[in-house]
Scaffold this active site. Structure first.
Site, short mmCIF file in Angstrom:
data_model
loop_
_atom_site.label_atom_id
_atom_site.label_comp_id
_atom_site.label_asym_id
_atom_site.label_seq_id
_atom_site.Cartn_x
_atom_site.Cartn_y
_atom_site.Cartn_z
CB THR A 582 26.49 4.76 46.46
OG1 THR A 582 25.99 4.95 47.92
CG2 THR A 582 27.89 5.40 46.44
NE ARG A 584 18.75 2.85 40.15
CZ ARG A 584 19.49 1.99 39.74
NH1 ARG A 584 20.28 1.45 39.96
NH2 ARG A 584 19.21 1.74 38.10
CD GLU A 614 24.80 6.35 35.44
OE1 GLU A 614 25.23 5.32 35.11
OE2 GLU A 614 24.58 6.58 36.83
CG HIS A 633 26.63 3.29 37.99
ND1 HIS A 633 25.35 3.54 37.41
CD2 HIS A 633 26.25 2.34 38.94
CE1 HIS A 633 24.28 2.76 37.98
NE2 HIS A 633 25.02 2.01 38.86
CB ALA A 635 29.19 1.94 44.19
#
Length: 702
Positions: A582, A584, A614, A633, A635
């Site tokens: 969680t 990079r 991404e 992405h 979190a």
């Protein structure tokens, strides 16, 4: 200063264009086109000749290439005797020409080129793209074009920063032998001051019939000059072409239907009509220009005995609108009848004042957009403009920047790279770049440092949320095998793990890591930490990997941590262990992770919220591998967190506007100071225990 100004004539101006609008404007105004040699794979060029043989070269990128912002970048003069100027010169081997290229730091985008033509009067073609000179074929074309052209060059108007107009004028005087043209109304510093909405200070120099006008903003006033500086920086604001009969030229240009001229207010001719009253011929000229919306200024001579003023000269001016929506560059048409110099011209309606105190560009996403927009709208002491984009890649951003004339003092980006190419594409470098999240590895620090750009991140906006998501990933991995679908009812103890007594290995113990620790302990997990920069070095990375059941990555991404989880690291991990990222995306070599998950006896599973690319490409095997949990992405993404992100940004923006130190500064600059850490991390670590090395050891022993 050159005591006896040597002979010097204007040869050409070179303009970098985004599109062909300049071609349309010049053609419709009556400037004759010429063919040019300077065609390269990078640039194409077009030319137009004035009546005196001087000419414009406009270079632009071929179709399919992204262009830059229109700007004049070369002013080329000719002389028969270079030695008379006393400047060091170079020699062009291809043409035999001697030349000098000079620049003034107050006008960094303009090269002032002086070329020696000797006893033969020639026209020089200078190719800006590669710095080459040409002599062949151009002279005959210019003679033919000049015969059909109805205009000549009158002046260039350059905008400079406050305090630079007079020094640049003196530099042109010293280097090229220009002479000061002093007009009525000059202040003690020798500058013509114009107040009102278009407030500016102006200095004029001339060489023969060619003028250079230098304008700077008046401190404390908004207006078109300050707007130009904000949008483009110092440079040429407009070029003026001189007509013998401005009324007919204007009528012909308007008949094309393509030119857009500025429309002066109805009161613009009051003074001229008053000054020309009683002089039939002069009043007729003023009225004819008023009917064609051409600005006029009557020159008068006052008889001190009888107190009467006699009109002796007339200045007529007509201004086009900007060449395109993404530039402030425009053209002026001027006619002089016994009138040297300039007068106040009401052209402020060309550019409704766009001055803002803070212009912010959100590149890819805007967390808490409603809060930010409401803040910008309700801020009373300052003017704030916010532009929100939804770029997915750096190319998306570069394409946008090629088509906008906006200056952004602050750039905010969550994930789109802010690179040296992005800085180069901006009209002017911003003062500040903000990472909208915690990580800032997508910002080119070296490029920012060279341009004196400060960088902030937004640490703390989602620390609780990411910590909770991390713990949720551990729970999901521990229980994923026990969730079922209709028709399948299996009670197998191997489908679920007990967390109490399991070892939680944390790589990176910053703000978020510190918040995860008490959550893991609440489930009875043993905690061990690897974070040498923070003092947690009692274990090596390999030791942590080989003794942990769940490994969580929450360390920053940099050159030393990139792909820290590779084949070697994954081979150290325990059989049946899991990895959670969680932090990079670049921390894990994803190909190595896929191999580890596919290998018999490898790790059991992975929970991934961040990825090297991404969105995660559809072709990635991670989508289909058993035991892999993927979140896009998110979190830290909750409504509460996004409001906090926006609030923290607003607090920093307010501090920036007030000239106060900023929070979360990760790269200082001359304009960006950092507030003490306690001021902006006051609640970051409050009540969260920090696992010291001794505590970690005792935790392992339980």
């Amino acid at each position: 200063m050159l005591r006896h100004p040597p002979q010097l004539t204007l040869n050409s101006l070179h303009v970098e264009c985004f599109d062909l609008t300049l071609a349309t404007y010049l053609r419709d105004l009556g400037v004759a086109p010429i063919s040019l040699q300077c065609q390269t794979t990078q640039y194409e060029a077009e030319g137009w000749a004035a009546q005196d043989g001087s000419h414009i070269i406009a270079t632009h990128r071929p179709q399919g290439r992204v262009g830059g912002h229109p700007r004049t970048n070369n002013v080329v003069f000719k002389t028969r005797n270079m030695d008379a100027f006393g400047i060091s010169c170079s020699h062009d081997s291809a043409t035999g020409l001697r030349y000098a290229i000079t620049q003034n730091p107050a006008l960094p985008g303009i090269r002032w080129v002086l070329v020696e033509t000797g006893d033969t009067e020639v026209a020089v073609e200078y190719e800006p793209a590669c710095g080459r000179f040409h002599l062949e074929t151009l002279v005959q074309q210019l003679h033919q074009a000049a015969a059909s052209s109805i205009l000549t060059f009158d002046h260039l108007a350059c905008v400079v920063d406050e305090g630079n107009a007079l020094p640049v004028a003196e530099w042109l005087t010293d280097v090229f032998g220009f002479i000061r043209h002093k007009g009525d109304g000059e202040d003690e510093a020798g500058q013509l001051v114009m107040m009102g909405d278009g407030a500016l200070r102006m200095v004029t120099v001339r060489h023969g019939d060619f003028y250079v006008v230098l304008a700077e903003p008046v401190p404390g006033y908004a207006g078109q000059v300050r707007d130009f500086l904000c949008a483009h920086g110092p440079g040429v604001q407009h070029m003026a072409l001189k007509a013998g009969d401005i009324v007919n030229v204007a009528k012909s240009a308007r008949a094309s239907g393509r030119l857009n001229f500025a429309v002066p207010p109805t009161t613009a001719w009051e003074e001229a009509v008053t000054d020309a009253a009683g002089s039939g011929d002069m009043l007729d000229l003023v009225i004819a220009r008023k009917e064609n919306q051409i600005l006029t200024k009557v020159k008068t001579v006052r008889d001190p005995v009888v107190g009467l003023s006699t009109p002796t000269g007339l200045l007529s001016q007509l201004f086009t609108a900007p060449l395109s929506t993404h530039t402030h560059l425009f053209l002026e048409l001027i006619e002089r009848r016994n009138f040297d110099g300039f007068a106040v011209a009401n052209i402020n309606n060309l550019f409704a004042s766009q001055h803002v105190d803070l212009s912010i560009l959100f590149v890819d996403e805007t967390l808490g957009a409603e809060l930010l927009l409401n803040w910008a709208k309700t801020t009373t002491d300052f003017t704030v403009a916010i532009t929100m984009l939804q770029c997915k890649t750096e190319d998306d951003l570069l394409r946008y920047l090629a088509h906008t004339s906006k200056y952004f003092s602050v750039i905010v980006s969550s994930f789109v790279p802010v690179t040296s190419s992005v800085f180069a594409a901006l009209i002017r470098a911003p003062v500040l770049v903000c990472a909208q999240g915690i990580g800032y590895n997508h910002i080119d620090f070296e490029a920012a440092r060279k341009l004196d750009v400060g960088v902030c991140n937004n640490a703390g906006w989602c620390s609780d949320e990411v910590a909770e998501h991390t713990m949720a990933c551990i729970l999901a991995l521990a229980t994923s095998g026990c969730f079922t679908t209709q028709g399948k009812w299996e009670r197998n103890p191997r489908n679920k793990q007990t967390l109490r007594g399991r070892t939680f290995g944390l790589v990176g113990c910053g703000d978020i890591g510190r918040r995860v620790i008490p959550l893991a302990r609440a489930f009875g997990m043993r905690v061990q930490v690897y974070d040498p920069p923070a003092g947690h070095d009692s274990l090596t990375l390999d030791e942590l990997l080989s003794t942990s059941d769940y490994v969580c990555l929450l360390t920053p991404l940099n050159t030393s941590t990139y792909h820290m989880i590779d084949d070697k690291a994954l081979s150290c991990m325990k059989l049946d262990s899991c990895i959670i990222n969680t932090g990079r995306g670049g921390l894990i070599d994803e190909d190595a992770l896929i191999r580890a998950l596919e290998r018999p006896g490898g790790i059991r599973g992975a929970a991934l919220d961040v990825f090297e690319v991404e969105p995660l490409p559809a072709s990635s095997k991670l989508w289909t591998l058993p035991g892999v949990l993927i979140s896009p992405h998110v979190a830290g993404l909750t409504e509460t967190a996004t409001m906090k992100a926006a609030t923290q940004l607003v607090d920093n923006f307010d501090a920036f506007l007030r000239g106060e130190p900023l929070a979360r500064v990760v790269l200082k600059s001359s304009a960006i100071r950092s507030a003490p850490a306690a001021d902006f991390f006051s609640d970051t670590y409050r009540g969260i225990p920090t696992p010291e090395a001794s505590e970690v050891g005792s935790d392992q022993e339980k």
